[in-house]
Design an enzyme around this catalytic site. Structure first.
Site, mmCIF file in Angstrom:
data_model
loop_
_atom_site.group_PDB
_atom_site.id
_atom_site.type_symbol
_atom_site.label_atom_id
_atom_site.label_comp_id
_atom_site.label_asym_id
_atom_site.label_seq_id
_atom_site.Cartn_x
_atom_site.Cartn_y
_atom_site.Cartn_z
ATOM 1 N N ASP A 95 75.361 38.614 92.364
ATOM 2 C CA ASP A 95 76.680 38.103 92.002
ATOM 3 C C ASP A 95 77.437 39.017 91.040
ATOM 4 O O ASP A 95 76.876 39.981 90.495
ATOM 5 C CB ASP A 95 76.552 36.699 91.385
ATOM 6 C CG ASP A 95 75.385 36.601 90.399
ATOM 7 O OD1 ASP A 95 74.992 37.637 89.828
ATOM 8 O OD2 ASP A 95 74.868 35.492 90.220
ATOM 9 N N ASP A 136 71.599 24.535 84.719
ATOM 10 C CA ASP A 136 72.112 23.526 85.657
ATOM 11 C C ASP A 136 71.492 23.666 87.052
ATOM 12 O O ASP A 136 71.923 23.007 87.992
ATOM 13 C CB ASP A 136 73.644 23.583 85.731
ATOM 14 C CG ASP A 136 74.173 24.902 86.300
ATOM 15 O OD1 ASP A 136 73.355 25.789 86.655
ATOM 16 O OD2 ASP A 136 75.407 25.047 86.404
ATOM 17 N N HIS A 188 71.371 26.451 88.926
ATOM 18 C CA HIS A 188 71.927 27.438 89.859
ATOM 19 C C HIS A 188 70.962 28.605 90.065
ATOM 20 O O HIS A 188 70.202 28.964 89.173
ATOM 21 C CB HIS A 188 73.325 27.922 89.426
ATOM 22 C CG HIS A 188 73.381 28.781 88.199
ATOM 23 N ND1 HIS A 188 74.404 28.705 87.276
ATOM 24 C CD2 HIS A 188 72.564 29.769 87.734
ATOM 25 C CE1 HIS A 188 74.208 29.590 86.325
ATOM 26 N NE2 HIS A 188 73.097 30.249 86.578
ATOM 27 N N GLU A 241 76.442 27.017 92.010
ATOM 28 C CA GLU A 241 76.454 25.913 91.068
ATOM 29 C C GLU A 241 76.142 24.594 91.788
ATOM 30 O O GLU A 241 76.190 24.519 93.018
ATOM 31 C CB GLU A 241 77.841 25.839 90.404
ATOM 32 C CG GLU A 241 78.196 27.079 89.571
ATOM 33 C CD GLU A 241 77.439 27.160 88.242
ATOM 34 O OE1 GLU A 241 76.268 26.740 88.168
ATOM 35 O OE2 GLU A 241 78.034 27.675 87.268
HETATM 36 P P1 PGA Z 1 69.538 33.838 82.025
HETATM 37 O O1 PGA Z 1 70.428 33.404 83.254
HETATM 38 O O2 PGA Z 1 68.467 34.703 82.555
HETATM 39 O O3 PGA Z 1 70.481 34.571 81.132
HETATM 40 O O4 PGA Z 1 69.005 32.587 81.406
HETATM 41 C C1 PGA Z 1 69.817 32.942 84.403
HETATM 42 C C2 PGA Z 1 70.860 32.495 85.391
HETATM 43 O O5 PGA Z 1 71.924 32.012 84.975
HETATM 44 O O6 PGA Z 1 70.597 32.585 86.591
#
Ligand code: PGA
Length: 256
Positions: free
Chosen positions: A63, A132, A134, A139
């Site tokens: 992404d 959350d 994702h 999302e």
């Molecule tokens: P993080 O993000 O490794 O910074 O916790 C993970 C994500 O949002 O997929």
């Protein structure tokens, strides 16, 4: 799903780095799906130290933020350059990250899917997970069959990433992300999660129902997923004892 619970993030990262390095040694022209975020920083550091040959490797990132040019300090182009690409001998032309400044996002997303297919598909997709649920930036309520497209970030994700932008309101609202359907076509998935903040999302992903409210739960339908956790991220798993036992008692031929 194989659930591997390690005492800390460093040990879980070591297991994950072993899986990635084994693929790169066995298949020098492997296609890797890459993730960004705090969780992957240690993995990329360890992989860079391993002095693997990346010259034949192709990469596709999950992404990118819409509106951030590649040179922006918080773009995922910059993240990948700083954390991995400049430390290994990957060819820049073999690395792919969606262009957040594209004037035609619909076309760009279709092209991204075409490029993944043309490369032969993704051998191993590395994944983090949001609080959350994702994966990529899919999302909650993302279609479980979704392809690469534009998504709008939740308030939760704005807050989780606020530290990078100096406030939740400064986090870009829109992103381009591979879809859940795209991720599900990878031949293998490697999900990493560390820390107590991820415990609930991990428990729902591994032991909850398959539902778009928790997008990562679609991984239950994938034939080859390895989940590398530290103790804190595994804290809400009801069957943790079973996962630990299964990992400790793998048949010899199944061991890494
Ligand atoms: P993080 O993000 O490794 O910074 O916790 C993970 C994500 O949002 O997929």
């Amino acid at each position: 799903m194989e659930i591997i619970i390690q005492p800390d993030a460093e040990a879980a990262t070591a297991v994950a780095s072993h899986i990635v390095s084994q693929l790169l040694r066995n298949k020098p022209n492997a296609v890797l799906g890459l993730a960004t975020g705090r969780t992957t920083v240690g993995l990329y550091r360890v992989l860079a130290q391993m002095k693997l040959d990346w010259s034949g490797v192709t990469t596709f990132n999950l992404d990118e933020y819409v509106g951030l040019p590649p040179e922006h300090a918080q773009s995922y182009h910059t993240f990948m350059r700083e954390n991995l690409f400049r430390h290994v001998n990957v060819s820049p032309e073999n690395t792919h990250i969606p262009d957040g400044t594209s004037g035609n996002i619909v076309e760009l997303c279709e092209q991204y899917e075409t490029q993944i297919r043309a490369a032969g598909g993704i051998d191993l997709q590395i994944l983090g997970i949001g609080t959350d649920g994702h994966i990529g930036f899919n999302e909650p309520t993302s279609s479980l069959a979704s392809r690469t497209r534009l998504k709008t970030l939740t308030q939760q994700t704005h807050e989780d990433n606020a530290c990078y932008f100096g406030g939740a309101d400064k986090v870009p609202d829109h992103v381009i992300t591979m879809g859940l359907g795209t991720i599900m076509e990878a031949r293998q998935c490697l999900l990493l999660a560390f820390g107590a903040k991820k415990a609930r999302a991990i428990a729902s992903t591994v032991e909850g129902p398959i539902t778009s409210i928790n997008p990562a739960s679609i991984l239950q339908m994938h034939p080859k997923v390895t989940v590398c956790l530290d103790r804190a991220a595994a804290a809400d798993l009801k069957r943790a004892d079973y996962y630990r036992w299964a990992y400790a008692n793998k048949p010899g031929w199944q061991k890494f």
